[in-house]
Scaffold this active site. Structure first.
Site, PDB file in Angstrom:
ATOM      1  N   HIS A  16      44.819  37.640  56.218  1.00 60.16           N
ATOM      2  CA  HIS A  16      45.462  37.340  54.929  1.00 60.16           C
ATOM      3  C   HIS A  16      46.972  37.598  55.024  1.00 60.16           C
ATOM      4  CE1 HIS A  16      46.109  36.601  50.703  1.00 60.16           C
ATOM      5  NE2 HIS A  16      44.881  36.131  50.668  1.00 60.16           N
TER       6      HIS A  16
ATOM      7  N   THR B 114      41.473  47.872  44.366  1.00 53.56           N
ATOM      8  CA  THR B 114      42.878  47.915  43.928  1.00 53.56           C
ATOM      9  C   THR B 114      43.763  46.970  44.724  1.00 53.56           C
ATOM     10  OG1 THR B 114      42.971  49.895  45.276  1.00 53.56           O
ATOM     11  CG2 THR B 114      43.026  50.196  42.883  1.00 53.56           C
TER      12      THR B 114
ATOM     13  N   ARG C  37      36.947  24.400  44.507  1.00 55.99           N
ATOM     14  CA  ARG C  37      38.308  23.895  44.269  1.00 55.99           C
ATOM     15  C   ARG C  37      38.967  23.318  45.535  1.00 55.99           C
ATOM     16  NH1 ARG C  37      41.631  29.462  43.296  1.00 55.99           N
ATOM     17  NH2 ARG C  37      40.135  29.618  41.627  1.00 55.99           N
TER      18      ARG C  37
END
Ligand code: PXP
Length: 240
Positions: free
Chosen positions: A189, A104, A52
């Site tokens: 991040h 998680t 992408r």
């Protein structure tokens, strides 16, 4: 310079912008050159299964011609492992791309995927590629990273960047554990000028990979100034 902390600049968003018009501008290769000229210690690209943003031709040219270590982010698939073994980037960072591979908080669930990861990592290691795993700052994930043969972990700072209480303490403990386990520690991040300092100050962390915020800031003040400013904050954090 053992206290030095490297900045890897993620340029995926340049490819997203290029692809929005289906043409060739802006060119991720040219931007990667500019990042290195401005002081980036490495370039990070994510070749996704759906292509992408970064495409195969981008990855081939960047790995062959950029005069800095390339960190290729990829899913743990046969296709990507074969591509990496051909391109031979300095490093590969294995990231989750499907929900089932995610813990998680959003890092790679190494604990649950040891059997699949181990042979892929062995092939990458045999090709001379340094393998990193993008994981949550959880002791069990770090121990599993050692068990599957990774040399590096990249700690996922997304929850910290989203102001989740207790995350800096988790990152601090995980970074300390990497040293005990013999892993090199990276992080990334969601890092910005506002939140980078406490992470860059963790002495075990050798490298930060930052993309989205840098590209956004670059629209305002330009890429060289943005990279210099981020590197300045990281260096200042190391000096306490
Ligand atoms: N590290 C990894 C493994 C990533 O997947 C990303 C996002 O592509 C980053 C670092 C950079 O994150 P950000 O773009 O939020 O700085």
């Amino acid at each position: 310079m053992t206290n030095y902390i490297r900045l890897g600049v993620n340029i995926d968003h340049v490819a997203t912008l290029r692809n929005a018009r289906g043409g060739t501008h802006p060119d991720p290769f040219t931007i990667a050159q500019a990042c290195v000229a401005a002081g980036a210690d490495g370039i990070t690209i994510h070749l996704r299964e759906d292509r992408r943003h970064i495409r195969d031709a981008d990855a081939i040219k960047i790995c062959a011609e950029i005069p800095a270590p390339i960190n290729l982010e990829m899913a743990a698939t046969e296709e990507m492992t074969s591509i990496a073994c051909q391109l031979k980037p300095h490093g590969v960072c294995i990231v989750p791309e499907r929900r089932a591979e995610i813990t998680t908080e959003g890092g790679l669930d190494v604990v649950s995927h040891q059997a699949e990861l181990k042979p892929l990592i062995a092939r990458l290691n045999a090709a001379g590629i340094v393998v990193s795993l993008f994981v949550d700052p959880e002791p069990a994930q770090l121990q599993a990273a050692v068990a599957v043969g990774a040399a590096v972990v990249e700690l996922h700072t997304g929850a910290y960047a989203n102001h989740k209480p207790g995350e800096l303490a988790r990152l601090t403990a995980a970074a300390a554990l990497t040293t005990k386990l013999g892993l090199e520690c990276h992080a990334g991040h969601g890092l910005t000028y506002e939140n980078v300092t406490p992470v860059a100050a963790l002495p075990e962390i050798r490298e930060l990979n930052i993309g989205h915020y840098l590209m956004g800031e670059a629209l305002l003040v330009g890429l060289p100034e943005t990279i210099r400013h981020m590197k300045g904050l990281m260096e200042a954090a190391r000096q306490g």
